[in-house]
Design a protein around this motif. Structure first.
Motif, mmCIF file in Angstrom:
data_model
loop_
_atom_site.group_PDB
_atom_site.id
_atom_site.type_symbol
_atom_site.label_atom_id
_atom_site.label_comp_id
_atom_site.label_asym_id
_atom_site.label_seq_id
_atom_site.Cartn_x
_atom_site.Cartn_y
_atom_site.Cartn_z
ATOM 1 N N LEU B 122 0.951 -1.222 0.075
ATOM 2 C CA LEU B 122 -0.096 0.030 0.101
ATOM 3 C C LEU B 122 0.873 1.246 0.110
ATOM 4 O O LEU B 122 1.811 1.252 0.770
ATOM 5 N N VAL B 123 0.493 2.135 -0.955
ATOM 6 C CA VAL B 123 1.345 3.561 -0.695
ATOM 7 C C VAL B 123 0.429 4.825 -0.567
ATOM 8 O O VAL B 123 -0.611 4.886 -1.084
ATOM 9 N N HIS B 124 0.707 5.452 0.306
ATOM 10 C CA HIS B 124 -0.002 6.528 0.879
ATOM 11 C C HIS B 124 0.751 7.893 0.557
ATOM 12 O O HIS B 124 2.060 7.997 0.943
ATOM 13 N N CYS B 125 0.487 8.536 -0.625
ATOM 14 C CA CYS B 125 1.286 9.822 -0.990
ATOM 15 C C CYS B 125 0.629 10.965 -1.142
ATOM 16 O O CYS B 125 -0.540 11.010 -1.904
ATOM 17 N N HIS B 126 1.081 11.874 -0.613
ATOM 18 C CA HIS B 126 0.864 13.307 -0.947
ATOM 19 C C HIS B 126 1.855 14.097 -1.443
ATOM 20 O O HIS B 126 2.900 14.072 -1.461
ATOM 21 N N ALA B 127 1.330 15.140 -2.503
ATOM 22 C CA ALA B 127 2.466 15.909 -3.100
ATOM 23 C C ALA B 127 1.782 17.256 -3.696
ATOM 24 O O ALA B 127 0.823 17.257 -3.572
ATOM 25 N N ALA B 128 2.696 17.974 -3.949
ATOM 26 C CA ALA B 128 2.593 19.391 -4.400
ATOM 27 C C ALA B 128 2.852 19.192 -5.933
ATOM 28 O O ALA B 128 3.994 18.532 -6.335
ATOM 29 N N ILE B 129 2.001 19.707 -7.062
ATOM 30 C CA ILE B 129 2.341 19.240 -8.298
ATOM 31 C C ILE B 129 2.187 20.635 -8.890
ATOM 32 O O ILE B 129 1.213 21.597 -8.539
ATOM 33 N N ARG B 130 2.509 20.664 -10.414
ATOM 34 C CA ARG B 130 2.223 21.843 -11.197
ATOM 35 C C ARG B 130 1.414 21.038 -12.497
ATOM 36 O O ARG B 130 2.074 20.119 -13.049
ATOM 37 N N THR B 131 0.164 21.286 -12.642
ATOM 38 C CA THR B 131 -0.651 20.404 -13.420
ATOM 39 C C THR B 131 -0.335 21.113 -14.751
ATOM 40 O O THR B 131 0.473 21.919 -14.887
ATOM 41 N N GLU B 132 -0.785 20.486 -16.070
ATOM 42 C CA GLU B 132 -0.531 20.628 -17.277
ATOM 43 C C GLU B 132 -1.028 21.877 -17.622
ATOM 44 O O GLU B 132 -0.172 22.666 -18.466
ATOM 45 N N ASN B 133 -1.772 22.634 -16.980
ATOM 46 C CA ASN B 133 -2.402 23.908 -17.268
ATOM 47 C C ASN B 133 -1.369 24.930 -16.654
ATOM 48 O O ASN B 133 -1.646 26.238 -16.526
ATOM 49 N N GLY B 134 -0.531 24.501 -15.714
ATOM 50 C CA GLY B 134 0.537 25.516 -15.249
ATOM 51 C C GLY B 134 0.028 25.800 -13.747
ATOM 52 O O GLY B 134 0.778 26.717 -12.915
ATOM 53 N N THR B 135 -1.175 25.343 -13.361
ATOM 54 C CA THR B 135 -1.652 25.667 -11.912
ATOM 55 C C THR B 135 -0.776 24.869 -10.939
ATOM 56 O O THR B 135 -0.677 23.838 -11.126
ATOM 57 N N VAL B 136 -0.359 25.432 -9.870
ATOM 58 C CA VAL B 136 0.233 24.579 -8.771
ATOM 59 C C VAL B 136 -0.879 24.142 -7.817
ATOM 60 O O VAL B 136 -1.932 24.909 -7.266
ATOM 61 N N LYS B 137 -0.958 22.617 -7.673
ATOM 62 C CA LYS B 137 -1.940 22.241 -6.770
ATOM 63 C C LYS B 137 -1.439 21.209 -5.960
ATOM 64 O O LYS B 137 -0.160 20.869 -5.882
ATOM 65 N N GLY B 138 -2.245 20.754 -4.813
ATOM 66 C CA GLY B 138 -1.554 19.605 -3.985
ATOM 67 C C GLY B 138 -2.540 18.734 -3.461
ATOM 68 O O GLY B 138 -4.031 19.232 -3.459
#
Lengths: 119, 187
Positions: B122-138
């Protein structure tokens, strides 16, 4: 490097003081955060102008965190944690976690690595 | 020693204490320790799901429980979700529907490897990402639905030995949560 401890902090406990108590539980006097994730009810992050950033949940997800727990000159322990959180729309906010104001929502998973300072 | 007290305006809103559906557990921190931990630097293989790219090499090295830090890297596709209030009342919050970030960049993430209720990885993962449209999300990554991009992504792994992380039902929150559990040294 010393020992390593994994803890799961339960709901309604403060994140910052929870890490300090995790150190108490294992006899760590200094420790680094090696990996951590979880959720908060709301997040409270410090800023440079003395104001705070309040991120409303629940849940606010902790998506990145770095920090340490150190022994203070008076013998007490103090955790310093900084990181990025996301709200229920996935929008992100960052800063230092204010002690006493970041309450765990469901669970907070953390691995601490004991640090044994030279001398 | 002279002690001084100071009074100031409340610097932050009063924290909220939520009421969970289950009985309050007096143990507020569940934890175990080990005398030492092994560190591994792992490279996530391009084209694989984040789940397979993490679990595969660690399983091959006999590692079933670990804390990991995922350094930045590109994903061909990345799927995540957030956790709004659970209107059904079964729990305080519930994971929302999967959100597509497209060809996204993971700014950084943390993932915990453990065992599910049935013993599977089992993997539990949280991350900050930059989506394809350039918005930073988490948010919470759905690791089976994230595909590593063309460049390998470094991961720093702290392997946990002497105990395991096992998913179990938590009566207080009424959710399945990873919890540390002692394991027998032999068998």
């Amino acid at each position: 490097m010393g020992r390593v401890a994994y803890g799961r902090i339960a709901p309604n406990e403060d994140l910052v003081q929870g890490l300090e108590k995790l150190c108490l539980a294992h006899g760590f006097r200094n420790a680094f955060v090696r990996g951590a994730l979880g959720s908060l009810v709301d997040a409270c992050l410090g800023s440079t102008n003395g104001k705070i950033v309040h991120v409303a949940g629940p849940a606010v997800e902790v998506v990145s965190i770095a920090g340490e727990v150190r022994s203070k000159p008076d013998g007490s322990l103090a955790a310093s944690l900084s990181g990025v959180v996301s709200d229920t729309d996935g929008n992100v906010y960052g800063g230092p976690f204010v002690a006493g104001a970041n309450i765990v929502c469901i669970t907070f998973e953390v691995t601490l690595e004991e640090w044994l300072p030279a001398g | 020693m002279t002690k001084t007290s100071t009074y100031s305006d409340t610097p932050f809103p009063r924290p909220r204490t939520l009421v969970h559906p289950g009985r309050f557990n007096p143990v507020r921190i569940q934890s175990l320790d080990a005398q030492q931990a092994r560190h591994i630097r792992l490279l996530l293989e391009p084209g694989k799901s984040l789940f397979d790219a993490l679990v595969g090499p660690l399983s091959e090295n006999g590692i079933a429980s670990a804390s990991t830090t995922i350094l930045g890297g590109s994903f061909d596709t990345l799927t995540y979700c957030v956790a709004p209030p659970d209107l059904s009342g079964k729990s305080v919050i519930a994971y929302g529907k999967p959100l597509q970030a497209g060809r996204a960049f993971m700014i950084f993430g943390n993932a915990t490897l453990g065992k599910a209720v049935d013993g599977a990885p089992l993997v539990h993962c949280h991350a900050a990402i930059r989506t394809e449209n350039g918005t930073v999300k988490g948010g919470h990554l759905i690791t089976e639905r994230c595909v590593v991009g063309e460049a390998p992504i470094p991961v720093l792994v702290t392997c946990l030995a002497g105990f395991e992380l096992r998913q179990a039902h938590d009566p207080e929150t009424n959710m399945l949560l990873l919890q540390p559990r002692k394991v027998a040294l032999h068998g």
